[in-house]
Design a protein around this motif. Structure first.
Motif, mmCIF file in Angstrom:
data_model
loop_
_atom_site.group_PDB
_atom_site.id
_atom_site.type_symbol
_atom_site.label_atom_id
_atom_site.label_comp_id
_atom_site.label_asym_id
_atom_site.label_seq_id
_atom_site.Cartn_x
_atom_site.Cartn_y
_atom_site.Cartn_z
ATOM 1 N N ALA A 49 0.961 -1.064 -0.029
ATOM 2 C CA ALA A 49 -0.028 -0.090 -0.019
ATOM 3 C C ALA A 49 0.935 1.295 -0.055
ATOM 4 O O ALA A 49 1.924 1.405 0.839
ATOM 5 C CB ALA A 49 -0.969 -0.010 1.084
ATOM 6 N N GLY A 50 0.829 1.992 -1.080
ATOM 7 C CA GLY A 50 1.585 3.201 -1.041
ATOM 8 C C GLY A 50 3.118 2.904 -1.240
ATOM 9 O O GLY A 50 3.806 3.709 -0.932
ATOM 10 N N GLY A 51 3.264 1.850 -1.708
ATOM 11 C CA GLY A 51 4.819 1.392 -1.656
ATOM 12 C C GLY A 51 5.368 0.451 -0.735
ATOM 13 O O GLY A 51 6.340 0.143 -0.930
ATOM 14 N N ASP A 52 4.664 0.675 0.248
ATOM 15 C CA ASP A 52 5.113 -0.324 1.399
ATOM 16 C C ASP A 52 4.452 -1.527 1.655
ATOM 17 O O ASP A 52 3.050 -1.573 1.451
ATOM 18 C CB ASP A 52 5.036 0.731 2.798
ATOM 19 C CG ASP A 52 5.743 2.045 2.966
ATOM 20 O OD1 ASP A 52 6.886 2.177 2.139
ATOM 21 O OD2 ASP A 52 5.025 2.863 3.307
ATOM 22 N N VAL A 53 5.283 -2.686 2.021
ATOM 23 C CA VAL A 53 4.714 -3.900 2.277
ATOM 24 C C VAL A 53 3.675 -3.596 3.858
ATOM 25 O O VAL A 53 4.051 -3.088 4.811
ATOM 26 C CB VAL A 53 5.764 -4.790 2.701
ATOM 27 C CG1 VAL A 53 4.878 -6.255 3.076
ATOM 28 C CG2 VAL A 53 6.492 -5.123 1.532
ATOM 29 N N ALA A 54 2.276 -3.947 3.460
ATOM 30 C CA ALA A 54 1.368 -3.852 4.532
ATOM 31 C C ALA A 54 0.818 -5.336 5.064
ATOM 32 O O ALA A 54 0.090 -5.171 5.949
ATOM 33 C CB ALA A 54 0.248 -2.733 4.019
ATOM 34 N N GLY A 55 1.286 -5.994 4.562
ATOM 35 C CA GLY A 55 0.766 -7.438 5.055
ATOM 36 C C GLY A 55 1.590 -8.574 4.468
ATOM 37 O O GLY A 55 2.103 -8.320 3.154
ATOM 38 N N LEU A 87 -0.907 -15.873 8.207
ATOM 39 C CA LEU A 87 -1.129 -14.548 7.744
ATOM 40 C C LEU A 87 -0.643 -13.725 8.663
ATOM 41 O O LEU A 87 -0.786 -13.781 10.195
ATOM 42 C CB LEU A 87 -2.646 -14.157 8.016
ATOM 43 C CG LEU A 87 -3.577 -15.183 6.649
ATOM 44 C CD1 LEU A 87 -5.035 -14.610 6.846
ATOM 45 C CD2 LEU A 87 -3.000 -15.042 5.446
ATOM 46 N N SER A 88 0.128 -12.653 8.437
ATOM 47 C CA SER A 88 0.346 -11.459 9.628
ATOM 48 C C SER A 88 -0.692 -10.537 9.341
ATOM 49 O O SER A 88 -1.816 -10.649 8.889
ATOM 50 C CB SER A 88 1.852 -10.684 8.695
ATOM 51 O OG SER A 88 1.356 -9.670 7.681
ATOM 52 N N ALA A 89 -0.633 -9.617 10.434
ATOM 53 C CA ALA A 89 -1.631 -8.477 10.324
ATOM 54 C C ALA A 89 -1.613 -7.692 8.875
ATOM 55 O O ALA A 89 -0.612 -7.465 8.419
ATOM 56 C CB ALA A 89 -1.268 -7.349 11.433
ATOM 57 N N MET A 90 -2.746 -7.384 8.490
ATOM 58 C CA MET A 90 -2.694 -6.779 7.250
ATOM 59 C C MET A 90 -4.106 -5.832 7.153
ATOM 60 O O MET A 90 -5.162 -6.230 7.808
ATOM 61 C CB MET A 90 -2.782 -7.695 5.998
ATOM 62 C CG MET A 90 -3.690 -8.887 5.955
ATOM 63 S SD MET A 90 -3.781 -9.923 4.393
ATOM 64 C CE MET A 90 -2.376 -10.891 5.092
ATOM 65 N N PRO A 91 -4.224 -4.870 6.192
ATOM 66 C CA PRO A 91 -5.452 -4.223 5.944
ATOM 67 C C PRO A 91 -6.463 -5.197 5.664
ATOM 68 O O PRO A 91 -6.395 -6.084 4.754
ATOM 69 C CB PRO A 91 -5.229 -2.976 4.947
ATOM 70 C CG PRO A 91 -3.521 -3.010 4.994
ATOM 71 C CD PRO A 91 -3.306 -4.377 5.560
ATOM 72 N N ALA A 92 -7.922 -4.730 5.926
ATOM 73 C CA ALA A 92 -9.114 -5.367 5.436
ATOM 74 C C ALA A 92 -9.259 -5.967 3.980
ATOM 75 O O ALA A 92 -9.496 -7.033 3.513
ATOM 76 C CB ALA A 92 -10.543 -4.968 6.080
ATOM 77 N N PRO A 93 -8.956 -4.819 3.035
ATOM 78 C CA PRO A 93 -8.987 -5.262 1.670
ATOM 79 C C PRO A 93 -7.909 -5.913 1.271
ATOM 80 O O PRO A 93 -8.186 -6.935 0.192
ATOM 81 C CB PRO A 93 -8.706 -3.760 1.174
ATOM 82 C CG PRO A 93 -8.920 -2.797 2.327
ATOM 83 C CD PRO A 93 -8.567 -3.482 3.479
ATOM 84 N N ALA A 94 -7.065 -6.474 1.913
ATOM 85 C CA ALA A 94 -5.872 -7.448 1.490
ATOM 86 C C ALA A 94 -6.193 -8.675 1.533
ATOM 87 O O ALA A 94 -5.676 -9.425 0.808
ATOM 88 C CB ALA A 94 -4.619 -7.190 2.015
#
Length: 264
Positions: A36-42, A54-61
Motif C-alpha cells: 500500500a503506497g509502496g510499503d509492504v502492509a501484509g 497471515l500477518s496483520a494486514m489491512p482488511a482489503p488485502a
C-alpha cells in the motif's frame, strides 16, 4: 515482519530456518505480500502441509490474497491468523473454491514478562539434548504433533536442525528423560519456545514447567530480548502453567482448516 517480531515469530523463524538449512527444508514454500503506497502492509507464508500463516494486514488485502492464492493453488489445508483475518480469508476462500472451513484450533500468543522459576522445583535437572537423543526427540516431536492435532508430520530435517543448534532441552529425573522443550534461534531479537512435551506417564509432576523454565532461561542467555510461546486455549492447565512462569497474553490466533469440495 521484523517491525513486529513478536506477532510474526513463526514466519520469521520459518524464513530463518530455510535460509540456514536450504530451500529443500520444506517440499514447497510460498511467500506473498500486499503493498500500500509502496510499503509492504501484509504478508503470508505457506509451507505446504501447514495452514497459510497471515500477518496483520489491512482488511482489503484479505480477500485479494484469497483470490490470488486460489489462482495459483486451488487447494490449501487451512489458514492461521487473527480471528478477523482468518475468518475474512476463509469466507473469501469458500466463496471462491466452495471449500467449507472449520475451526481446528484457537491459540494464544504469550510474551515473557519476567521468568519465575518453579518453587519448589521437581526432582531432576535440565540438560541440552544432543545427537545421541535424536531418536527420542523425533519420537516426542511426533507425539506432541499428534496430541496438538497437527497437519502432516513433523519435519525431521527441522528437528535435526534444532538439535544441531542446541535448541532442545530435556528434563531428566531418575536417570532418564521425562520432558522436552525446544526453542527457536532469536530472529529480530525474539525467540519462541516450541514445542513443550511431557509423555502421559510423567505428567502432573511439574516436569513440563521445569523444562519450559530451563529452555526459556537458555533463550535469554543466548541473547533473545523477547521470548514468546503459543498455548492452546482449549488447555487451561498449560495456560495456567505458563502464566505462573511469567508469560503474559499478547494476542489470540485462529486456525481454520478447509475441506475440499465434493467432486461430481
Amino acid at each position: 515482519m521484523r517491525a513486529d517480531p513478536v506477532a510474526n515469530t513463526v514466519p520469521l523463524t520459518v524464513t530463518k530456518a530455510i535460509r540456514t538449512q536450504g530451500p529443500g527444508l520444506y517440499p514447497e514454500a510460498l511467500f506473498g505480500w500486499w503493498t500500500a503506497g509502496g510499503d509492504v502492509a501484509g504478508t503470508c507464508v505457506w509451507t505446504g502441509a501447514y495452514p497459510v500463516m497471515l500477518s496483520a494486514m489491512p482488511a482489503p488485502a484479505v480477500p485479494e490474497l484469497a483470490e490470488a492464492l486460489a489462482e495459483r493453488e486451488p487447494e490449501i489445508p487451512g489458514v492461521n491468523g487473527t480471528a478477523e483475518a482468518a475468518e475474512g480469508f476463509a469466507a473469501a476462500w469458500t466463496r471462491r473454491t466452495g471449500s467449507p472451513a472449520r475451526v481446528a484450533r484457537r491459540a494464544r500468543l504469550h510474551r515473557l514478562a519476567g521468568l519465575v522459576l518453579p518453587d519448589p522445583p521437581p526432582d531432576g535437572a535440565a540438560r541440552v539434548a544432543d545427537g545421541g537423543d535424536r531418536e527420542l526427540v523425533r519420537d516426542w516431536y511426533a507425539a506432541f504433533h499428534q496430541d496438538a492435532g497437527g497437519h502432516g508430520d513433523p519435519n525431521p530435517a527441522l528437528v535435526d536442525g534444532r538439535l544441531a543448534e542446541g535448541g532442545i532441552v530435556l528434563w531428566e529425573a531418575g536417570g532418564r528423560p521425562v520432558a522436552l522443550a525446544g526453542r527457536t534461534p532469536a530472529v529480530a531479537g525474539t525467540a519462541r519456545v516450541a514445542p513443550v512435551y511431557t509423555p502421559a506417564e510423567h505428567r502432573r509432576r511439574g516436569y513440563g514447567a521445569a523444562v519450559t523454565a530451563a529452555v526459556t532461561r537458555a533463550a535469554e542467555d543466548s541473547g533473545a530480548a523477547e521470548v514468546v510461546l503459543f498455548t492452546d486455549l482449549a488447555n487451561p492447565t498449560s495456560n495456567g502453567v505458563y502464566h505462573r512462569l511469567g508469560y503474559r497474553p499478547v494476542e489470540d490466533r485462529l486456525v481454520l482448516t478447509f475441506t475440499p469440495p465434493a467432486r461430481p
